[in-house]
Scaffold this motif. Structure first.
Motif, PDB file in Angstrom:
ATOM      1  N   THR A 117      -4.379   6.475   2.817  1.00 17.88           N
ATOM      2  CA  THR A 117      -3.322   5.482   2.678  1.00 17.88           C
ATOM      3  C   THR A 117      -2.414   5.482   3.898  1.00 17.88           C
ATOM      4  OG1 THR A 117      -3.370   5.744   0.269  1.00 17.88           O
ATOM      5  CG2 THR A 117      -1.418   4.688   1.224  1.00 17.88           C
ATOM      6  N   LEU A 128      -4.352  -1.690  -4.656  1.00 19.29           N
ATOM      7  CA  LEU A 128      -4.527  -0.389  -4.008  1.00 19.29           C
ATOM      8  C   LEU A 128      -5.981   0.061  -4.064  1.00 19.29           C
ATOM      9  CD1 LEU A 128      -1.385   1.374  -5.533  1.00 19.29           C
ATOM     10  CD2 LEU A 128      -1.573   0.364  -3.261  1.00 19.29           C
ATOM     11  N   HIS A 171      -6.971  -2.786  -9.796  1.00 19.40           N
ATOM     12  CA  HIS A 171      -6.570  -1.786  -8.812  1.00 19.40           C
ATOM     13  C   HIS A 171      -5.142  -2.008  -8.319  1.00 19.40           C
ATOM     14  CE1 HIS A 171     -10.663  -0.239  -8.553  1.00 19.40           C
ATOM     15  NE2 HIS A 171     -11.090  -1.488  -8.490  1.00 19.40           N
ATOM     16  N   SER A 205      -7.326   2.862  -1.536  1.00 17.60           N
ATOM     17  CA  SER A 205      -6.766   4.186  -1.823  1.00 17.60           C
ATOM     18  C   SER A 205      -7.429   4.795  -3.050  1.00 17.60           C
ATOM     19  CB  SER A 205      -5.257   4.082  -2.024  1.00 17.60           C
ATOM     20  OG  SER A 205      -4.609   3.666  -0.842  1.00 17.60           O
ATOM     21  N   ILE A 206      -7.621   3.990  -4.077  1.00 20.75           N
ATOM     22  CA  ILE A 206      -8.270   4.482  -5.294  1.00 20.75           C
ATOM     23  C   ILE A 206      -9.730   4.821  -5.029  1.00 20.75           C
ATOM     24  CG2 ILE A 206      -8.960   3.825  -7.636  1.00 20.75           C
ATOM     25  CD1 ILE A 206      -6.379   2.163  -7.775  1.00 20.75           C
ATOM     26  N   GLU A 236      -9.786   8.121  -3.420  1.00 19.90           N
ATOM     27  CA  GLU A 236      -9.420   9.112  -4.441  1.00 19.90           C
ATOM     28  C   GLU A 236     -10.615   9.479  -5.301  1.00 19.90           C
ATOM     29  OE1 GLU A 236      -6.977   8.792  -8.520  1.00 19.90           O
ATOM     30  OE2 GLU A 236      -5.751   8.405  -6.738  1.00 19.90           O
ATOM     31  N   TYR A 247       0.815  -1.215   0.000  1.00 20.11           N
ATOM     32  CA  TYR A 247       0.000   0.000   0.000  1.00 20.11           C
ATOM     33  C   TYR A 247       0.849   1.266   0.000  1.00 20.11           C
ATOM     34  CZ  TYR A 247      -4.929  -1.022  -0.090  1.00 20.11           C
ATOM     35  OH  TYR A 247      -6.186  -1.339  -0.528  1.00 20.11           O
ATOM     36  N   LYS A 298      -4.252  10.127  -0.113  1.00 18.70           N
ATOM     37  CA  LYS A 298      -2.940   9.958   0.511  1.00 18.70           C
ATOM     38  C   LYS A 298      -3.075   9.877   2.035  1.00 18.70           C
ATOM     39  CE  LYS A 298      -0.244  12.146  -3.167  1.00 18.70           C
ATOM     40  NZ  LYS A 298       0.650  13.276  -3.527  1.00 18.70           N
ATOM     41  N   TYR A 310       1.299   3.627  -3.135  1.00 14.56           N
ATOM     42  CA  TYR A 310       0.440   4.749  -3.512  1.00 14.56           C
ATOM     43  C   TYR A 310       1.099   6.083  -3.176  1.00 14.56           C
ATOM     44  CZ  TYR A 310      -3.788   7.489  -4.244  1.00 14.56           C
ATOM     45  OH  TYR A 310      -4.704   8.403  -4.711  1.00 14.56           O
ATOM     46  N   THR A 330      -7.134  13.180  -4.658  1.00 13.88           N
ATOM     47  CA  THR A 330      -5.831  12.560  -4.410  1.00 13.88           C
ATOM     48  C   THR A 330      -5.272  12.890  -3.035  1.00 13.88           C
ATOM     49  OG1 THR A 330      -5.340  12.647  -6.786  1.00 13.88           O
ATOM     50  CG2 THR A 330      -3.487  12.315  -5.283  1.00 13.88           C
TER      51      THR A 330
END
Length: 466
Positions: free
Chosen positions: A305, A286, A283, A289-290, A293, A136, A302, A139, A298
């Motif tokens: 994440t 990830l 993905h 996280s996506i 997002e 992870y 972060k 990212y 973004t």
């Protein structure tokens, strides 16, 4: 086969401060014990496994393995609760297996096999958490293959340093780590609820009428194995039995609270992520996280994440804390190499055991991928630990009266037998390659057990050889 001697088990069950853990202090509260359990359960596993199960099973059916996993954990948790309340000692399963089988002429084999497996599977579990952490972290940082390996190994070193302190401090740290875990889970769940509000629908929960198709049934068992991996850890408090305050009350309650709380969080998290994970989408490990997002941009992804990394770190902290007590407890009783019985002279924790497991976890984190260890971890543990404990509890009930068990499961022995059947199904579902590897591991342990018999007899305490 010699007959068991109830007095030997009876005395153990009434001695919470057993000599098997003379250097440990009872300082962990119910709140801290529950936190320790939950932060091991909610490790990196669900963030990697949930998207995989969604991809495998498709709309609706991806919830079934998580419900099955919660049921298995609840049934098995009753077994751990009875044993943990009756034998609140360092080492958890080692103590339970010794109490259940140790009075038979062949009974020393079972606790030895558990410690033998722990020296391999505990570092594997730790390695899976550190590898997931590095996965992870991609990212946030452009990590290549060796960059990920270096990071995963470094995390093992950091955890070991953090655990080099007194149990009172460890209990406080666990609560802070738990707070970060809960914050992350609530954010992901709330994000899915916000997405539902915006789109006015719940995606991914429409069941298709194809459950009985061979293609669905073929992957359902494997998906349940993956889900069960994410539930492991509800029993971690039992490994710390000698350090839990009021263990007859707090050990069962901490497991019940942990299983119920984590099962609810996993189901809500599945429903939430179903809004953003599309079937067939790639993905690259990830997905969460996506997902963040897509909802918040973004910058917030972060932050999410970073919180996921906090969870992976917390889980690794908890599991290394618990497993380090297993070789220590066995060595203290003369069932394992004596050097593992040493405790730190001022901080009162089994530092040799911790360092040994950390060293193996360091090596495994450099050698394996996370997909390789999930099934191996379960296949290696089921026969000796989970099924062995269930049978052991049945044996203890046959020769001890009710007063020896401060906690008793409802409708005994039905949950016990259902748990055994469920674990057998999980064992088979890991795949024949892992079933065979688990049996080979047990066979090797049996060989080593009889090979080191002359030395093992020298390690045993006088009452063990009498």
């Amino acid at each position: 086969m010699s007959q068991p001697h109830p007095s030997s088990v009876s005395s153990a069950s009434h001695q919470p401060s057993s000599s098997s853990s003379p250097g440990l202090h009872r300082a962990v509260t119910l709140w801290q014990a529950t936190s320790i359990n939950m932060i091991e359960m909610i490790g990196i596993g669900p963030f990697i496994v949930i998207p995989l199960i969604m991809q495998q099973l498709g709309p609706g059916w991806f919830l079934i393995p998580w419900l099955a996993g919660a049921l298995i954990a609840a049934l098995d948790g009753l077994i751990w609760s009875e044993l943990g309340a009756a034998f609140p000692l360092a080492g958890g399963s080692y103590q339970f297996l010794k109490a259940a089988y140790g009075t038979y002429s062949w009974g020393r084999l079972m606790p030895f096999l558990f410690v033998w497996q722990t020296m391999v599977q505990a570092p594997l579990v730790a390695a899976s958490a550190s590898i997931g952490f590095a996965q992870y972290a991609r990212y946030l940082f452009p990590l290549g293959f060796w960059g990920q390996k270096l990071l995963s190994a470094s995390i093992i070193v950091c955890i070991t340093i953090l655990l080099f302190r007194r149990i009172e401090t460890i209990g406080k740290i666990s609560v802070w780590l738990w707070a970060g875990v809960m914050l992350t889970m609530i954010w992901i769940i709330a994000g899915g609820a916000w997405s539902i509000h915006i789109h006015h629908s719940v995606q991914g929960l429409h069941f298709r009428n194809n459950f009985w198709q061979a293609s669905i049934m073929a992957v359902m068992g494997h998906a349940t194995v993956q889900a069960m991996y994410s539930y492991l850890g509800y029993y971690n408090v039992c490994h710390l039995g000698a350090e839990i305050k009021n263990p007859a009350r707090n050990i069962p309650r901490s497991m019940q609270f942990s299983i119920a709380g984590v099962a609810l969080l996993y189901l809500l998290m599945n429903i939430s992520l179903a809004q953003g994970i599309q079937p067939g989408a790639q993905h690259n490990g990830l997905a969460v996280s996506i997902f963040i997002e897509q909802l918040f941009g973004t910058s917030w992804a972060k932050v999410a994440t970073l919180l996921i990394l906090w969870i992976a770190f917390s889980s690794l902290f908890s599991l290394m804390l618990g497993y380090s007590r297993v070789p220590y407890a066995a060595a203290s009783d003369g069932y394992f190499f004596p050097i593992f019985s040493k405790t730190h002279p001022t901080r009162h924790f089994p530092h040799i055991s911790l360092l040994a497991l950390s060293a193996l976890a360091f090596i495994f984190s450099l050698l394996f991928r996370i997909e390789q260890v999930i099934s191996a971890i379960l296949a290696m543990r089921i026969l000796v630990q989970f099924i062995g404990q269930a049978v052991g509890l049945w044996l203890l009930h046959r020769r001890l009266d009710r007063s020896h068990f401060p906690f008793r499961m409802i409708a005994y022995p039905i949950p016990l037998f259902l748990s055994i059947l469920a674990w057998l199904a999980i064992f088979i579902s890991t795949g024949w390659k892992f079933v065979l590897s688990g049996l080979i591991m047990i066979g090797a342990g049996v060989g080593v057990f009889y090979l080191i018999t002359p030395w093992r007899n020298k390690w045993l305490k006088p009452q063990e050889t009498a």
